[in-house]
Design a protein around this motif. Structure first.
Motif, mmCIF file in Angstrom:
data_model
loop_
_atom_site.group_PDB
_atom_site.id
_atom_site.type_symbol
_atom_site.label_atom_id
_atom_site.label_comp_id
_atom_site.label_asym_id
_atom_site.label_seq_id
_atom_site.Cartn_x
_atom_site.Cartn_y
_atom_site.Cartn_z
ATOM 1 N N VAL A 95 16.049 39.184 33.375
ATOM 2 C CA VAL A 95 15.645 38.231 32.333
ATOM 3 C C VAL A 95 16.532 37.004 32.376
ATOM 4 N N GLU A 96 15.895 35.846 32.473
ATOM 5 C CA GLU A 96 16.666 34.593 32.506
ATOM 6 C C GLU A 96 16.716 33.984 31.105
ATOM 7 N N VAL A 97 17.934 33.702 30.682
ATOM 8 C CA VAL A 97 18.187 33.159 29.347
ATOM 9 C C VAL A 97 18.650 31.707 29.502
ATOM 10 N N HIS A 134 15.910 52.964 33.988
ATOM 11 C CA HIS A 134 15.476 51.564 33.868
ATOM 12 C C HIS A 134 16.728 50.714 33.659
ATOM 13 N N TYR A 135 16.632 49.457 34.067
ATOM 14 C CA TYR A 135 17.824 48.610 34.107
ATOM 15 C C TYR A 135 17.470 47.212 33.607
ATOM 16 N N MET A 136 18.368 46.665 32.806
ATOM 17 C CA MET A 136 18.110 45.336 32.229
ATOM 18 C C MET A 136 19.215 44.378 32.690
ATOM 19 N N ALA A 145 22.146 34.114 32.959
ATOM 20 C CA ALA A 145 22.147 32.769 32.372
ATOM 21 C C ALA A 145 21.522 31.818 33.378
ATOM 22 N N GLU A 146 20.687 30.902 32.903
ATOM 23 C CA GLU A 146 20.021 29.977 33.841
ATOM 24 C C GLU A 146 21.024 29.183 34.676
ATOM 25 N N GLY A 147 22.225 28.972 34.124
ATOM 26 C CA GLY A 147 23.248 28.205 34.852
ATOM 27 C C GLY A 147 23.955 29.031 35.914
ATOM 28 N N ALA A 148 23.731 30.349 35.918
ATOM 29 C CA ALA A 148 24.416 31.224 36.883
ATOM 30 C C ALA A 148 23.557 31.445 38.121
ATOM 31 N N ALA A 149 22.285 31.687 37.911
ATOM 32 C CA ALA A 149 21.363 31.952 39.031
ATOM 33 C C ALA A 149 19.957 31.968 38.468
ATOM 34 N N SER A 150 18.962 31.936 39.363
ATOM 35 C CA SER A 150 17.596 32.068 38.850
ATOM 36 C C SER A 150 17.231 33.546 38.876
ATOM 37 N N ALA A 151 16.453 33.956 37.877
ATOM 38 C CA ALA A 151 16.096 35.373 37.770
ATOM 39 C C ALA A 151 15.356 35.833 39.020
ATOM 40 N N SER A 152 14.520 34.959 39.589
ATOM 41 C CA SER A 152 13.761 35.415 40.760
ATOM 42 C C SER A 152 14.680 35.622 41.970
ATOM 43 N N ASP A 153 15.719 34.788 42.121
ATOM 44 C CA ASP A 153 16.680 35.017 43.215
ATOM 45 C C ASP A 153 17.420 36.335 43.017
ATOM 46 N N VAL A 154 17.816 36.580 41.777
ATOM 47 C CA VAL A 154 18.557 37.821 41.489
ATOM 48 C C VAL A 154 17.657 39.017 41.787
ATOM 49 N N ALA A 155 16.396 38.942 41.374
ATOM 50 C CA ALA A 155 15.457 40.052 41.609
ATOM 51 C C ALA A 155 15.281 40.289 43.110
ATOM 52 N N ALA A 156 15.154 39.194 43.870
ATOM 53 C CA ALA A 156 14.963 39.331 45.323
ATOM 54 C C ALA A 156 16.183 39.995 45.965
ATOM 55 N N LYS A 157 17.364 39.629 45.479
ATOM 56 C CA LYS A 157 18.586 40.214 46.052
ATOM 57 C C LYS A 157 18.702 41.702 45.713
ATOM 58 N N ILE A 158 18.256 42.058 44.521
ATOM 59 C CA ILE A 158 18.297 43.483 44.135
ATOM 60 C C ILE A 158 17.336 44.262 45.046
ATOM 61 N N LYS A 159 16.163 43.685 45.273
ATOM 62 C CA LYS A 159 15.162 44.360 46.121
ATOM 63 C C LYS A 159 15.731 44.565 47.526
ATOM 64 N N ASP A 160 16.338 43.502 48.027
ATOM 65 C CA ASP A 160 16.942 43.578 49.373
ATOM 66 C C ASP A 160 17.999 44.668 49.453
ATOM 67 N N ALA A 161 18.827 44.727 48.405
ATOM 68 C CA ALA A 161 19.991 45.617 48.465
ATOM 69 C C ALA A 161 19.626 47.077 48.264
ATOM 70 N N ILE A 162 18.755 47.366 47.269
ATOM 71 C CA ILE A 162 18.534 48.790 46.950
ATOM 72 C C ILE A 162 17.060 49.148 46.793
ATOM 73 N N ASP A 211 12.085 47.176 42.673
ATOM 74 C CA ASP A 211 11.144 46.051 42.639
ATOM 75 C C ASP A 211 11.181 45.431 41.236
ATOM 76 N N PRO A 212 12.238 44.658 40.928
ATOM 77 C CA PRO A 212 12.426 44.184 39.551
ATOM 78 C C PRO A 212 11.309 43.258 39.084
ATOM 79 N N ARG A 213 11.015 43.329 37.785
ATOM 80 C CA ARG A 213 10.102 42.384 37.147
ATOM 81 C C ARG A 213 10.942 41.245 36.567
ATOM 82 N N VAL A 214 10.435 40.029 36.727
ATOM 83 C CA VAL A 214 11.192 38.840 36.317
ATOM 84 C C VAL A 214 10.600 38.255 35.037
ATOM 85 N N THR A 215 11.448 37.952 34.080
ATOM 86 C CA THR A 215 11.002 37.254 32.859
ATOM 87 C C THR A 215 11.921 36.068 32.619
ATOM 88 N N VAL A 216 11.315 34.895 32.529
ATOM 89 C CA VAL A 216 12.091 33.700 32.164
ATOM 90 C C VAL A 216 11.726 33.395 30.716
#
Ligand code: F6P
Length: 323
Positions: A168-170, A218-220, A224-241, A244-249
């Motif tokens: 979730v991007e805040v 389940h994981y939440m 913060a929008e200033g730290a990274a974009s939620a979609s980039d973070v989700a893609a990195k999680i998918k790559d690593a483990i 398949d995270p769901r993204v909410t902005v």
């Protein structure tokens, strides 16, 4: 310094609580028999003369309204000397000797420019980002945080049912105050803020693993929008483990809604104090609240201050997320 006519404006991103703040300025001015004028669309209204008279009745039923009845803008024209001179000439023509400017850092810089031309100014911090360094609290933060918390609680229900990961991007622009507060309040698995260097493996992946060992499926992840974009973070999680995270902005929904009691009260006190400061002959000030009491500070000094995420928040987050 005599105060006869006060203009009030809201500028920058809107924040829930701006209306109760305008209301307090108008009513305090009326209480002291001083005229008050609303300036529409921030500093653009001063440049264009978009100004109208306000009295105690014109702000009835605004204490519980989100947004700003004065409209708001980030005025590019006012950043130029020409724009500032136009604004000052509007003030002189209409006899507006004092301005209360409600908003964030950009709003305060605008007020400082006006004050250099001899207009009395007092600023009031209002931004959901809560990133104004001279004050612990900015109007709008509590409402925005509670909106985000409510949304994330709802998200958690479906994440839990499907045993999913949510990113979730805040909002918060370059600051992580909102994300950290919200992350702690929703019991996030991980919180990413710009104030803290991110070690993705440690700060996200290991935290997800830790939650898994603690029996979660389940994981939440709050970012913060200033730290990274939620979609980039989700893609990195998918790559690593391979989750398949769901993204909410959450986006601008965080800026809307009925102001909370805390925002209404702070807005009302700050609006009142701004007028009292002007009437006491003070100018070039920012109304602040620190350690539970209300004070004021010179705009230049206030803008020069720095604040960051509190260490206790970082420590509590580490303890709550098990790492
Ligand atoms: O400063 C308030 C804020 O909502 C930030 O959190 C965000 O980055 C920005 O404004 C969004 O601005 P805009 O309304 O122009 O999209």
């Amino acid at each position: 310094m005599s105060v006869k006519r006060i203009g009030v404006l809201t500028s920058g991103g809107d924040a829930p609580g701006m209306n109760p703040c305008v209301r307090a300025v108008v009513r305090t001015a009326a209480y002291h028999g001083v005229e008050c004028y609303g300036i529409r669309r921030g500093y653009n209204g001063l440049i264009n003369g978009d100004i109208f008279k306000l009295d105690e009745k014109s702000v009835s039923h605004t204490i519980n309204r989100g947004g700003t009845i004065l409209y708001t803008a980030r005025s590019k024209d006012f950043m130029t000397e020409e724009g500032q001179k136009k604004a000052v000439s509007t003030c002189k023509f209409l006899g507006l000797d004092s301005i209360v400017a409600i908003g964030g850092d950009g709003t305060f810089q605008g007020a400082r420019a006006l004050s250099k031309y001899g207009i009395n100014v007092v600023c009031i911090p209002a931004t959901i980002d809560n990133d104004i360094s001279c004050t612990n609290y900015s109007i709008g933060f509590d409402t925005a945080a509670n909106t985000a918390i409510e949304c994330i609680d709802k998200l958690r229900d479906t994440m839990q049912s499907h045993e999913r990961c949510s990113v979730v991007e805040v909002m918060g622009r370059n600051a992580g105050f909102l994300a950290m507060y919200v992350g702690l309040a929703v019991g996030a698995t991980a919180v990413l803020v710009p104030e803290k260097d991110i070690d993705f493996e440690h700060d996200v992946i290991e935290k997800i693993r830790q939650a898994r060992f603690n029996g979660f499926s389940h994981y939440m992840i709050v970012v913060a929008e200033g730290a990274a974009s939620a979609s980039d973070v989700a893609a990195k999680i998918k790559d690593a483990i391979d989750l398949d995270p769901r993204v909410t902005v959450l986006g601008h929904i965080q800026r809307g809604g009925v102001p909370t009691g805390r925002d209404r009260i702070n807005a009302t006190k700050m609006g009142y104090l701004a007028v009292e400061l002007l009437l006491a002959g003070k100018t070039n000030r920012i109304v602040c609240t620190n350690a539970g009491s209300f004070t004021d500070i010179d705009i230049d000094e206030g803008l020069a201050k720095k604040k960051s995420i509190q260490q206790i928040e970082v420590d509590v987050l580490a303890a709550m997320t098990g790492l």
